[in-house]
Design an enzyme around this catalytic site. Structure first.
Site, PDB file in Angstrom:
ATOM      1  N   ASP A  10       0.977  -1.099   0.123  1.00 15.00           N
ATOM      2  CA  ASP A  10      -0.039  -0.064   0.133  1.00 15.00           C
ATOM      3  C   ASP A  10       0.811   1.213   0.072  1.00 15.00           C
ATOM      4  O   ASP A  10       0.483   2.030   0.793  1.00 15.00           O
ATOM      5  CB  ASP A  10      -0.914  -0.068   1.412  1.00 15.00           C
ATOM      6  CG  ASP A  10      -1.712  -1.073   1.297  1.00 15.00           C
ATOM      7  OD1 ASP A  10      -1.847  -1.835   0.422  1.00 15.00           O
ATOM      8  OD2 ASP A  10      -2.636  -1.363   2.189  1.00 15.00           O
ATOM      9  N   LYS A 108      -7.170  -4.998  -2.807  1.00 16.30           N
ATOM     10  CA  LYS A 108      -7.778  -5.325  -1.567  1.00 16.30           C
ATOM     11  C   LYS A 108      -8.772  -4.451  -1.103  1.00 16.30           C
ATOM     12  O   LYS A 108      -8.353  -3.187  -1.232  1.00 16.30           O
ATOM     13  CB  LYS A 108      -6.689  -5.900  -0.600  1.00 16.30           C
ATOM     14  CG  LYS A 108      -5.842  -4.903  -0.104  1.00 16.30           C
ATOM     15  CD  LYS A 108      -4.464  -5.456   0.701  1.00 16.30           C
ATOM     16  CE  LYS A 108      -3.781  -4.352   1.318  1.00 16.30           C
ATOM     17  NZ  LYS A 108      -4.514  -3.395   2.110  1.00 16.30           N
ATOM     18  N   CYS A 153      -1.844  -2.921   7.729  1.00 16.38           N
ATOM     19  CA  CYS A 153      -1.803  -3.629   6.388  1.00 16.38           C
ATOM     20  C   CYS A 153      -0.296  -4.409   6.414  1.00 16.38           C
ATOM     21  O   CYS A 153      -0.255  -5.611   6.053  1.00 16.38           O
ATOM     22  CB  CYS A 153      -1.996  -3.030   5.148  1.00 16.38           C
ATOM     23  SG  CYS A 153      -3.621  -2.488   5.141  1.00 16.38           S
TER      24      CYS A 153
HETATM   25  C1  VGL Z   1      -4.482   0.730   5.859  1.00 17.59           C
HETATM   26  C2  VGL Z   1      -6.190   1.149   7.126  1.00 17.59           C
HETATM   27  C3  VGL Z   1      -7.189   1.199   6.253  1.00 17.59           C
HETATM   28  C4  VGL Z   1      -3.307   0.036   5.747  1.00 17.59           C
HETATM   29  C5  VGL Z   1      -5.486   0.578   4.642  1.00 17.59           C
HETATM   30  O1  VGL Z   1      -2.825   0.154   4.589  1.00 17.59           O
HETATM   31  O2  VGL Z   1      -2.446  -0.040   6.584  1.00 17.59           O
HETATM   32  N1  VGL Z   1      -5.058   1.098   6.801  1.00 17.59           N
HETATM   33  N2  VGL Z   1      -6.771   0.790   4.935  1.00 17.59           N
END
Ligand code: VGL
Ligand code: ZN
Length: 199
Positions: A10, A108, A153
């Site tokens: 991410d 995701k 994540c």
């Molecule tokens: C994430 C919160 C919501 C992350 C993704 O990448 O850690 N955290 N969505």
């Protein structure tokens, strides 16, 4: 080595300073991540990829604020600001990330009714994303995880990677955390106890 993969979690605009769910210093890791990309044969990216109105957004729950936790059918769920909406600028990878050599992008969080922190399972810890099958079919047994956010994540991905039997290292110098109510320390301990190498 051929049996190793770098999994970049991410590394998207919304998790970097100026983004909708900015992680402090999130953009600082880009040069180090790019070094690792150059040195690793297999590179996989994950991309948080929510439809507008996703159930993990506080804006979808009346009277709820971002960073509160609610009970969902699959367990507790932290609510977030709207972020990483499919196709938005915020959902793009950081512009400095050397992403072109990535052989797979795992998206995701795209089902409206459930969030997905882990690169391997949705937040019910049961619905697979397909990543484990991909890696195993390619003979990969060793993973290095980097990216955002350390305590969400990245951590949940690392815990599931170990469950799948991958030898798993999290490069903490190439991660940054959100640290909500002590989540960073909690998740570092959980990773250590599970057998994740923290480097
Ligand atoms: C994430 C919160 C919501 C992350 C993704 O990448 O850690 N955290 N969505
Ligand atoms: Zn998300």
């Amino acid at each position: 080595m051929a049996d190793e993969a770098l999994v970049i979690i991410d590394l998207q605009n919304d998790f970097c300073p100026g983004g909708a769910l900015a992680v402090a210093g999130g953009d600082e890791i880009v040069p180090l991540v790019n070094d690792l990309v150059r040195r690793t044969e297999h590179v996989v990216l994950t991309q948080d990829w929510h439809p507008a109105g996703h159930s993990s957004f506080a804006s979808n729950h009346s009277g709820k604020q971002p960073f509160e936790t609610i009970e969902m059918p699959y367990g507790p769920q932290t609510l977030w600001p709207d972020h990483c909406i499919q196709g938005s600028l915020g959902s793009d990878f950081h512009s400095g990330l050397a992403w072109t050599r990535a052989e797979l992008v795992i998206r995701k969080g795209f089902r409206p009714e459930i969030d997905s922190y882990s690169a391997f399972f949705e937040n019910d810890h049961a619905t697979p994303t397909g990543l484990a099958g991909y890696l195993k079919e390619r003979g990969i047994d060793t993973l290095t995880l980097v990216g955002l956010a350390t305590d969400y994540c990245v951590a949940f991905s690392a815990l599931d990677a170990v469950k799948h039997g991958f030898q798993t290292t999290v490069r903490l110098d190439a991660c940054r955390g959100i640290d909500l109510n002590g989540s960073l320390e909690t998740m570092l301990n959980r990773m250590r106890d599970a057998g994740v190498t923290l480097a």
